[in-house]
Motif scaffolding. Structure first.
Motif: not given
Lengths: 270, 270
Positions: B106-135
């Motif tokens: 819901s909303g924007d992943p970077s604002i109260f969305g914990r995108a950084d935690e999920e991105r870190a988990a993906a990168l730690a596993a060597g998985i390509a990850v992108e963030i698509i911003p939202g309103i």
């Protein structure tokens, strides 16, 4: 596309009792056309006229209804800027001829977008007006960085502020905003690097405090810089960071006043 | 749609050397399906799997590729919440089977969305990850109100903060954020009305200070309340304001400590 028309000609467009058009104040998002919302796309494809700013990308304008008139109302480098009052008048006058006018704004109309002024002008003229929100540049820049604006345990609030201010206003006190747990996104920040360095070092922040800069987020010329506050102006210059750019800061522990004085002297000395 | 699967079964999905999928952390915006971006729509229509939260509207899920699996990983009232770690593991495990996994937030992943935690988990596993911003919800709520988050001459910065905090953390000091020239948007604010009133009246703000509340911005149940800080809890209760809601505050002039004490006593007394 019409550039800087004769404003006095606008009077021709105002019928005493004409058909009533409407106005949509639309956020185009940070730049990339595919970061438009579906709602924004729909009004762009069905409207009669688009008044757009300097930061709107050509690929966004390509999506506009081919029958709609497109008019640039931004500020060209070296040319006259459209005063806000003139934009308001034009927008209202065109709606009063029965047109659906889209006022297309970079980012989100409610964040440094003057949507309230344009909405008030429409309402004062009895014109129906809606605001369609858009993705603000900080969200797009954070997505590019992969660094959230809020982060559990590190920052539980984010401040959007401007790097610049109106002539005569006091410069924004960014150091005061940087309380523990706070992230700051500085909009329109390309010319503030010198001031920002001086202000933060004087306030006791360490010269090696991390600063991120994202220019032209989501646009073709997007650039990312990982810098340190003590070298920010030089690093931004070397990285050829140009407008529009956002500077991200996150409050760390403060260093002592004495350390700060040394850091400032050494950084400014070169 | 799968609800709360047996997490231990996830091990089955992790091949030692399987095809590499990828992860998109996608902002769905505030709720209305037409406030999705074109970029978000494209990945929803081409992905293999969607992991979604409680605040995602059914009309958004209707846009997902019919061949993609949809899995609810949010918190149901009265049911167990998915721990963040379990979401990370599931997301990574599915991507490791070669799937394109969309984590729809819901909303924007970077604002109260914990995108950084999920991105870190993906990168730690060597998985390509992108963030698509939202309103983010505050932009949508401001559009509904027709009141900008920043306003020339009135507020040149806006703070996004939460009305709640983790257990054991100090409650956010909202009064301290309300410096002149500052707007505050409080996310997840439905349960904070009592605390907020007490805090602001104690800090010297007037009981008749204007407060705006927008619940379910852009969603079918959208509601707007124009309230006063001295009566906020009662007014929110009477207006049946429910989660999710955003409370907007804008710093006015302060009243004196003495006036504040009287206002607090009178407001709390009823």
């Amino acid at each position: 596309m019409t550039l800087l028309p004769n404003l006095s000609a606008l009077d021709l467009f105002v019928p005493a009792e004409g058909p009533q058009g409407r106005i949509s104040l639309v956020g185009a998002g940070p730049g990339a056309a595919d970061l438009l919302t579906l709602r924004a796309l729909r009004v762009l494809q069905t409207c009669d006229m688009v008044l757009f700013d300097r930061l709107i990308e050509p690929e966004v304008l390509e999506l506009v209804n081919p029958k709609a008139e497109q008019m640039f109302v931004g500020k060209e480098v070296g040319a006259c800027a459209w005063p806000q009052e003139a934009i308001n008048q034009l927008m209202v006058a065109m709606a009063q001829t029965g047109k659906h006018v889209v006022r297309l704004k970079s980012g989100d109309p409610s964040i440094f977008g003057r949507a309230d002024e344009e909405r008030a002008a429409a309402l004062a003229a009895g014109i129906a007006v809606e605001i369609i929100p858009g993705i603000t540049a900080a969200s797009a820049a954070a997505a590019t960085l992969g660094q959230s604006l809020t982060s559990r345990g590190l920052s539980d609030r984010v401040v959007f502020a401007t790097g610049t201010c109106r002539e005569g206003d006091t410069a924004p006190d960014i150091a005061a905003l940087l309380q523990p747990g706070t992230s700051v996104a500085l909009y329109m920040a390309t010319r503030t690097a010198e001031d920002l360095r001086r202000q933060l070092l004087e306030a006791g922040f360490a010269a090696d405090m991390a600063v991120q800069v994202v220019a032209s987020a989501s646009k073709p010329g997007e650039a990312v810089l990982h810098a340190q506050i003590g070298h920010l102006p030089e690093q931004m210059h070397a990285a050829k960071i140009s407008h529009p750019a956002i500077i991200f800061l996150r409050a760390p522990k403060k260093v002592s006043r004495e350390t700060a004085a040394v850091a400032l002297t050494s950084a400014v000395a070169g």
